[in-house]
Write a protein that holds these residues in place. Structure first.
Motif, PDB file in Angstrom:
ATOM      1  N   UNK A 222       1.030  -1.162   0.137  1.00  0.00           N
ATOM      2  CA  UNK A 222       0.209  -0.006   0.194  1.00  0.00           C
ATOM      3  C   UNK A 222       0.929   0.969   0.401  1.00  0.00           C
TER       4      UNK A 222
ATOM      5  N   UNK B  36       2.269   1.624  -4.218  1.00  0.00           N
ATOM      6  CA  UNK B  36       0.515   2.232  -4.302  1.00  0.00           C
ATOM      7  C   UNK B  36       0.527   4.032  -4.192  1.00  0.00           C
ATOM      8  N   UNK B  37       0.920   4.500  -3.089  1.00  0.00           N
ATOM      9  CA  UNK B  37       1.442   5.602  -2.753  1.00  0.00           C
ATOM     10  C   UNK B  37       2.269   6.820  -3.474  1.00  0.00           C
TER      11      UNK B  37
ATOM     12  N   UNK C  78       2.255   6.829  -6.712  1.00  0.00           N
ATOM     13  CA  UNK C  78       1.295   7.931  -7.563  1.00  0.00           C
ATOM     14  C   UNK C  78       2.278   9.187  -7.510  1.00  0.00           C
ATOM     15  N   UNK C  79       3.060   9.035  -5.993  1.00  0.00           N
ATOM     16  CA  UNK C  79       3.759  10.462  -6.319  1.00  0.00           C
ATOM     17  C   UNK C  79       4.269  10.502  -7.716  1.00  0.00           C
TER      18      UNK C  79
ATOM     19  N   UNK D  71      -0.855   9.623 -10.976  1.00  0.00           N
ATOM     20  CA  UNK D  71      -1.924   8.799 -10.996  1.00  0.00           C
ATOM     21  C   UNK D  71      -1.625   8.147 -10.293  1.00  0.00           C
ATOM     22  N   UNK D  72      -3.540   8.135  -9.647  1.00  0.00           N
ATOM     23  CA  UNK D  72      -3.398   6.663  -7.886  1.00  0.00           C
ATOM     24  C   UNK D  72      -3.674   5.179  -9.208  1.00  0.00           C
ATOM     25  N   UNK D  73      -2.740   4.321  -8.074  1.00  0.00           N
ATOM     26  CA  UNK D  73      -2.325   3.014  -9.142  1.00  0.00           C
ATOM     27  C   UNK D  73      -2.605   1.614  -8.774  1.00  0.00           C
ATOM     28  N   UNK D  74      -3.456   1.089  -8.794  1.00  0.00           N
ATOM     29  CA  UNK D  74      -3.754  -0.305  -7.864  1.00  0.00           C
ATOM     30  C   UNK D  74      -3.094  -1.143  -8.575  1.00  0.00           C
TER      31      UNK D  74
ATOM     32  N   UNK E 260      -3.533  -4.999  -7.166  1.00  0.00           N
ATOM     33  CA  UNK E 260      -3.785  -5.795  -7.242  1.00  0.00           C
ATOM     34  C   UNK E 260      -3.296  -7.306  -8.319  1.00  0.00           C
TER      35      UNK E 260
ATOM     36  N   UNK F 211       0.487  -1.163 -17.796  1.00  0.00           N
ATOM     37  CA  UNK F 211      -0.867  -0.057 -17.321  1.00  0.00           C
ATOM     38  C   UNK F 211      -0.712   0.946 -17.870  1.00  0.00           C
ATOM     39  N   UNK F 212       0.638   1.891 -17.938  1.00  0.00           N
ATOM     40  CA  UNK F 212       1.098   2.769 -18.573  1.00  0.00           C
ATOM     41  C   UNK F 212       0.286   2.856 -19.595  1.00  0.00           C
TER      42      UNK F 212
END
Lengths: 90, 632
Positions: A44, A47-48, A51-52, A56-59, A61, A85-86
């Motif tokens: 977690x 993930x933060x 994002x920084x 963009x927030x990213x999951x 899972x 994913x990008x």
């Protein structure tokens, strides 16, 4: 935004180090669980930090679910996952 | 570079070995493979002088929060879970087979696998603190079954009904409730937990030093197979669940019945639990539910913002004028935490408390006396705030739908009730470290908290209006409340209006909805009353109502994000999940609202006119034309 792979990998490495609160380098083949003690809470944090770096927030899972075992979550597999994913997001 | 610190530290006193778990570099304890390996080693090499083993925690608010959900996410086949959890299971069995009495000394959250760990111990004692909770996360939060014999040991210890309450029906027990329910053997005050636990162990060892073993199950309420009547009640509850949830609940109930029928933990049933747990972890509903854990944790860390734990005591002052404020004071008093002192506003702190707070402020930790005072639109007189607090928080108590008046830089609010787990810390201006400290304290006290920056009304109230507006419109247009219930059930909502509206002050909600819908009050009140008492749940579902609900939530979420009322996507998801019970198996609101799904909603646009506002439809149009999704 047009991403370049080396830049993305550099940002991911920065994010990993931020999640670990360390400055030492990580290697592509490092298992985040075995070599760096990652657990679900640390993911977690990662993930933060991602994002920084990516704005963009990213999951994560799906990245975890792709691996046969949590110990197979390597730095390299994260590079590949985030790049994928990008690329998909455009 | 691997983490070098070991999870367990050892201390021996009077022949009692204290093993204290403190997961390195982590706020909470995770019983991961590293902890399991160390514990197995220690228990395998106990010397002959050791007369008992006590398992304690080195974290202030966590006993064991889990064994690591990475494993659950990684399970891919029904036979995959056993191998992935073998190391942890080996440690649990080492505890079970320990040659001396074992005691779980529980202080802080004891969740899921933590509860299961404690069930392998001979005795369980717990600290009477706000952060000490017993909660089975597996089915309730993640829609998969426990894997460490929880479905076997809990019903054998507590009986089927209490075990089902914990495993299936979201019961969260405090230490006192756990004692009353038979889960633990004793409760001790936080201040004397260590000495009381030691005295407890010495007492059970007996005067002659002979170990007093108490092999689980220590107490059985169901000596025989559970009655048909009890099973019928459980099955009725199960039938009321959303269809997507029912398989895992049915499997869990069946495993518990098997345990009670067998009267012991059989190898066959334990193996069946592993198989079913693995199978349930593979289901898409569980994968989606697990994804929400990551969103929750990331959002929690965002809200904390790296602000450290306060040092020294924290003094909370609460004014005591009026019954509502006294109720708030009582709620805080029930959630006592070590290091937190609760005083009346204006009362002098004891010298030690004042000194501790002042000393911290002077040391630069900027933690002082926090005054939490109830406000009704006006800031209290300056003299009422004496001694001047480092941080004042307004408290808007349940039942108010008035606009925020900002008597302080932040206002704590909930339109629901004190028992509702979700609180909103509404902040005026920038979110500062003092707000993050308040957030930390409130989450430690057991609330789920969202930090917001609303302009007029609290986000939780806005969320309720977004949720209920299409439902009320539907009923006002002649739709059946039973069909609303059936539609929500099919969508995956457990806390439907018939249950949720019991916890909400209906008058202010009806007034707010009437304003939002441009309707007179009486029909809205009648519609809410019908939703609260819908009679039989319809077996049918109205897809257009589901679409209208999603459009209303989409519009609210877009507003909170674009106007920066909620600073992070995860906060939107938390409001939807914790405030509204947005279906767990859809992951989260924003992951559910993919671009493809929004475009699907837009296909119903012409039919939505009766159930959606023009502003919401405009948001739908814009979102359907948008390019990207919120999460990567």
């Amino acid at each position: 935004m047009q991403w370049q792979r080396p830049d993305v990998e550099q940002r991911i490495e920065k994010a990993i180090l931020a999640a670990l609160q360390r400055t030492a380098k990580v290697k592509r083949e490092d298992s985040l669980v075995l070599a760096h003690g990652f657990d679900s809470l640390r993911v977690a944090s990662l993930a933060i930090a991602l994002e920084d770096q990516l704005d963009r927030p990213i999951l994560l899972n799906d990245w975890i679910a792709e691996c046969s075992d949590p110990t197979a979550l390597t730095v390299g597999s994260l590079y590949d996952y985030v790049w994928r994913v990008l690329s998909r997001a455009g | 570079m691997a983490a070098t610190a070991l999870p367990y530290t050892q201390l021996v006193r009077d022949g009692v070995m204290y093993l204290t778990l403190s997961t390195p570099d982590c706020d909470v304890n995770i019983f991961n493979n590293r902890a399991a390996e160390q514990l197995t080693d220690i228990l395998g090499t106990l010397d002959t002088d050791t007369r008992a083993v006590v398992f304690a925690s080195g974290k202030p608010d966590s006993y064991i929060n889990g064994v690591g959900l990475l494993m659950a996410i990684a399970v891919k086949s029904p036979d995959g879970g056993g191998a992935l959890t073998a190391t942890v299971r080996g440690a649990y069995h080492a505890v079970r087979d320990c040659r001396v009495p074992t005691v779980a000394a529980i202080a802080g959250n004891c969740y899921g696998c933590g509860v299961e760990f404690s069930l392998f111990c001979d005795y369980r004692v717990a600290a009477d603190t706000a952060s000490t909770h017993f909660y089975m996360t597996e089915v309730n939060d993640y829609l998969f079954l426990p894997i460490f014999e929880g479905t076997q040991r809990l019903p054998l210890l507590l009986g089927l009904e209490s075990a089902a309450d914990l495993l299936l029906w979201e019961k969260r027990w405090t230490a006192r409730q756990a004692l009353d329910g038979g889960l633990i053997n004793a409760v001790f005050a936080a201040e004397t937990m260590v000495s009381d636990t030691h005295a407890f162990v010495l007492e059970l060892l007996g005067c002659d030093g002979a170990p007093a073993r108490c092999k689980a199950p220590v107490r059985r309420r169901d000596e025989h197979a559970p009655s048909e009547e009890r099973l019928h009640i459980q099955r009725q509850r199960l039938a009321a669940l959303p269809p997507a949830f029912q398989p895992v609940y049915a499997d869990g109930l069946d495993l518990m019945v098997r345990a009670v029928t067998a009267g012991r933990v059989s190898e066959k049933n334990a193996a069946l639990e592993i198989e079913r747990s693995s199978a349930s972890s593979c289901q898409q509903v569980a994968k989606s539910a697990l994804s929400f854990f990551m969103i929750r944790q990331a959002t929690h860390q965002r809200c904390l913002g790296g602000v450290p734990e306060p040092r020294g005591d924290v003094v909370l002052r609460v004014a005591d004028d009026g019954p509502a404020l006294r109720a708030w004071h009582a709620t805080l008093a029930e959630r006592k935490l070590p290091g937190v002192r609760l005083l009346a506003l204006g009362a002098s702190a004891s010298p030690s408390a004042t000194l501790a707070a002042d000393a911290d402020t002077g040391a630069g930790a900027d933690v002082g006396t926090w005054a939490m005072h109830f406000v009704d639109g006006a800031r209290p007189a300056e003299e009422a705030l004496s001694p001047r607090p480092a941080h004042a928080i307004g408290v808007l108590l349940p039942g108010s739908a008035a606009p925020l008046t900002w008597p302080a830089s932040s206002v704590l609010t909930s339109p629901f009730s004190h028992d509702w787990p979700l609180l909103e810390l509404a902040v005026q201006g920038e979110i500062a470290s003092e707000h993050r400290r308040a957030y930390r304290l409130l989450t430690r006290m057991g609330w789920r908290v969202v930090i917001s920056r609303p302009k007029e009304h609290p986000v939780v109230l806005q969320a309720l209006i977004a949720w209920y507006a299409p439902l009320v419109r539907y009923v006002l247009a002649g739709g059946s409340a039973g069909l609303v219930d059936g539609t929500l059930r099919e969508f995956g909502v457990v806390r439907r209006p018939r249950r949720m509206l019991r916890s909400i002050a209906l008058g202010p909600l009806a007034a707010s909805l009437a304003r939002a819908l441009g309707s007179s009050l009486e029909p809205v009140q009648q519609a809410l009353a019908a939703l609260a008492e819908p009679g039989e749940t319809s077996e049918q579902s109205d897809d257009l109502l589901r679409v209208a609900l999603c459009v209303s939530l989409l519009a609210a979420a877009e507003r909170w994000r674009t106007e920066k009322i909620l600073s992070h996507a995860g906060l939107v998801d938390l409001v939807a999940r914790d405030g509204l019970d947005f279906p767990l198996h859809h992951g989260s609101l924003l992951t559910y609202l993919t671009r493809a799904r929004i475009q699907g909603l837009a296909q119903h646009r012409s039919a939505l006119v009766a159930l959606a506002s023009s502003a919401d439809l405009a948001t739908l149009d814009a979102a359907a034309a948008g390019q990207s999704e919120v999460y990567l």
